[in-house]
Design an enzyme around this catalytic site. Structure first.
Site, PDB file in Angstrom:
ATOM      1  NE  ARG A 215      18.041  88.677 -18.507  1.00 50.18           N
ATOM      2  CZ  ARG A 215      18.053  87.620 -19.367  1.00 50.18           C
ATOM      3  NH1 ARG A 215      17.092  87.449 -20.051  1.00 50.18           N
ATOM      4  NH2 ARG A 215      19.021  86.711 -19.071  1.00 50.18           N
TER       5      ARG A 215
ATOM      6  CG  ASP B  67      17.446  78.663 -18.811  1.00 48.12           C
ATOM      7  OD1 ASP B  67      17.727  79.542 -17.945  1.00 48.12           O
ATOM      8  OD2 ASP B  67      17.402  78.472 -20.168  1.00 48.12           O
TER       9      ASP B  67
HETATM   10  C1  S3P Z   1      21.136  80.502 -23.545  1.00 52.64           C
HETATM   11  C2  S3P Z   1      22.114  80.525 -22.481  1.00 52.64           C
HETATM   12  C3  S3P Z   1      21.617  80.664 -21.081  1.00 52.64           C
HETATM   13  C4  S3P Z   1      20.146  80.506 -20.735  1.00 52.64           C
HETATM   14  C5  S3P Z   1      19.279  81.210 -22.051  1.00 52.64           C
HETATM   15  C6  S3P Z   1      19.667  80.550 -23.468  1.00 52.64           C
HETATM   16  C7  S3P Z   1      21.463  80.500 -24.915  1.00 52.64           C
HETATM   17  O1  S3P Z   1      22.033  82.150 -20.676  1.00 52.64           O
HETATM   18  O2  S3P Z   1      19.671  80.954 -19.511  1.00 52.64           O
HETATM   19  O3  S3P Z   1      17.951  80.866 -21.641  1.00 52.64           O
HETATM   20  O4  S3P Z   1      20.600  80.189 -25.861  1.00 52.64           O
HETATM   21  O5  S3P Z   1      22.765  80.645 -25.261  1.00 52.64           O
HETATM   22  P1  S3P Z   1      23.523  82.463 -20.098  1.00 52.64           P
HETATM   23  O6  S3P Z   1      24.479  81.722 -21.531  1.00 52.64           O
HETATM   24  O7  S3P Z   1      23.518  83.755 -20.128  1.00 52.64           O
HETATM   25  O8  S3P Z   1      23.623  81.709 -18.982  1.00 52.64           O
END
Ligand code: S3P
Length: 447
Positions: A123, A325
């Site tokens: 990632r 998500d």
């Molecule tokens: C999260 C933000 C999201 C989400 C992840 C949890 C967080 O990712 O997909 O499961 O706790 O800040 P991104 O901020 O990269 O979109």
């Protein structure tokens, strides 16, 4: 590998209570570990991702102790006093742990090595390396596919770090939070400009712990979030609400399995997370909110979900951040709806725990759904409520908990069942998912 076939289910009945919110649980551990003194957390998600955060904070000097089911005591070290870990920080599958901790460490005079599993190691980390480098931290990352920067990586924090004003190039709460957390130990004011709002748990909780944090909303909706550095955080009692992203699997399961009526208790409904509820309602889903209240500074309600005939819709791309998500399980709902569902603007799904557009297109296709994969979304032609055919081979979940759970839900609405290659990743976010689903299928929930 732990394969399992999920098969056609009778009506789902009963009450369940999903575990604590993953995003809030990570932040509760991190901020408690940075406060001076003892914090108590209730309702913490005890999934592998959050346990990785707890272990990392322990390795950097905080006392983090489990005192009961979902109950934790944390004795914090104070902002600026994180210790150098003697071991590499094992992040497992958790992007949130990795990116938020990179932020925390970036403004401390320590180094840290981050390692993760095969999924996390693919990632992109450049999105946090860039702003944190502007603040003075330095990085040695591994080269990934197409020139991206990945784990394993080494981070050297800066003291003092330099405050920045940073405009997010992608809608990412993780990047926003990494910069704000770095700002906690940076002299002056660190500002994040967010053109598209993302989940605001960091902002809410930073304020709750006593940080000076300001949010201005401009005429076009852009949010300008500033935190004053060299903060002193005060220990808190935090109650973590149930995770809407975990509840999502049961919302869709209850809607698509004929005769179902279930109650999901204590679901967090922060508007920056609740996009799926409104999309499912637009599709004709019967989801009733009862007992609305506030838990831990977050809006919460119990959801009553009844089987409904769903219709396909065009999903507004502006809703994507508030349900980022939830797309894997939304695609399952779309596969059982009447007519066509069109989604777009979902490029971010390609860099989650797996490439979720490709993974779901392949998995749902293998189960007999009609799915077209486009560059930035899926188009799903629904079955009109007829159960899917099911799979004749195990579908690949690519170490992605949400692909596994979404396809389990597809399995209980399919004639032949859906076999999943590996259910183990489910424990990263929802260790009790399988017994809860089995309990509802037997007409008894598991509050
Ligand atoms: C999260 C933000 C999201 C989400 C992840 C949890 C967080 O990712 O997909 O499961 O706790 O800040 P991104 O901020 O990269 O979109």
């Amino acid at each position: 590998m732990q394969p399992r076939r999920f098969t056609l289910s009778g009506p789902l009945r009963g009450r369940i209570r999903v575990p604590g919110d993953k995003s809030i649980s990570h932040r509760a551990i991190m901020l408690s570990a940075l406060a001076v003194g003892e914090s108590r957390i209730q309702g913490l998600l005890e999934g592998e991702d959050v346990l990785a955060t707890a272990a990392a904070m322990r390795a950097m000097g905080a006392q983090v102790e489990r005192t009961g089911e979902g109950e934790w005591r944390v004795d914090g070290v104070g902002v600026g006093s994180l210790l150098q870990s003697q071991v590499a920080l094992e992040m497992g599958n958790s992007g949130t742990s990795t990116r938020l901790l990179m932020g925390l460490i970036a403004s401390h005079p320590i180094t840290a090595t981050f390692v993760g599993d095969a999924s996390l190691s693919k990632r992109p980390m450049g999105r946090v390396i860039e702003p944190l480098s502007l603040m003075g931290a330095s990085f040695e990352a591994s080269p990934g596919a197409k020139g991206i920067q990945t784990l394993p990586l080494m981070l050297r924090g800066a003291l003092p770090a330099v405050p920045i004003r940073y405009t997010l190039p992608v809608a990412s709460a993780q990047v926003k939070s990494a910069v704000l957390l770095a700002g906690l130990n940076t002299p002056g004011i660190t500002t994040v400009v967010e053109p598209v709002p993302t989940r605001d748990h960091s902002e809410r909780m930073l304020r709750g712990f006593g940080a000076e944090l300001d949010v201005e909303i401009e005429a076009d909706g852009t949010r300008v979030i500033s935190v004053r550095g060299e903060a002193e955080l005060k220990p808190q009692n935090v109650t973590v609400p149930g995770d809407p992203s975990s509840a999502a699997f049961f919302m869709v399961a209850g809607l698509i399995v004929p005769g179902s009526e279930i109650v999901i208790e204590n679901v967090g409904l922060n508007p920056t997370r609740a996009g799926l509820v409104s999309v499912l309602r637009d599709m004709g889903g019967d989801i009733e909110e009862t007992n609305a209240r506030e838990v831990g500074g977050e809006p919460v309600a119990d959801l009553v979900v009844r089987h409904s005939s769903l219709r396909g819709i065009e999903v507004d791309p502006a809703l994507a951040p508030s349900m980022i998500d939830e797309f894997p399980v939304l695609f399952v709902a779309a596969a059982l709806a009447e007519g066509r569902t069109v989604t777009r603007g979902l490029d971010e799904l390609r860099v989650k725990e797996s490439d979720r557009l490709a993974a779901m297109a392949t998995a749902l296709g293998a189960a007999g759904a009609r799915v077209e994969e486009r560059a930035d979304g899926l188009v799903v032609e629904g079955s009109g409520g007829e159960p899917l055919r099911g799979t004749d081979h195990a579908i690949a979940t690519h170490l992605d908990h949400r692909i596994a759970m979404a396809m389990a839900v597809a399995g209980i609405a399919s004639h032949a069942g859906v076999e999943i290659d590996d259910t183990r990743p489910i424990s990263t976010s929802f260790p009790t998912f399988e017994p809860m689903l089995d309990g509802l299928a037997q007409g008894r929930g598991a509050p």
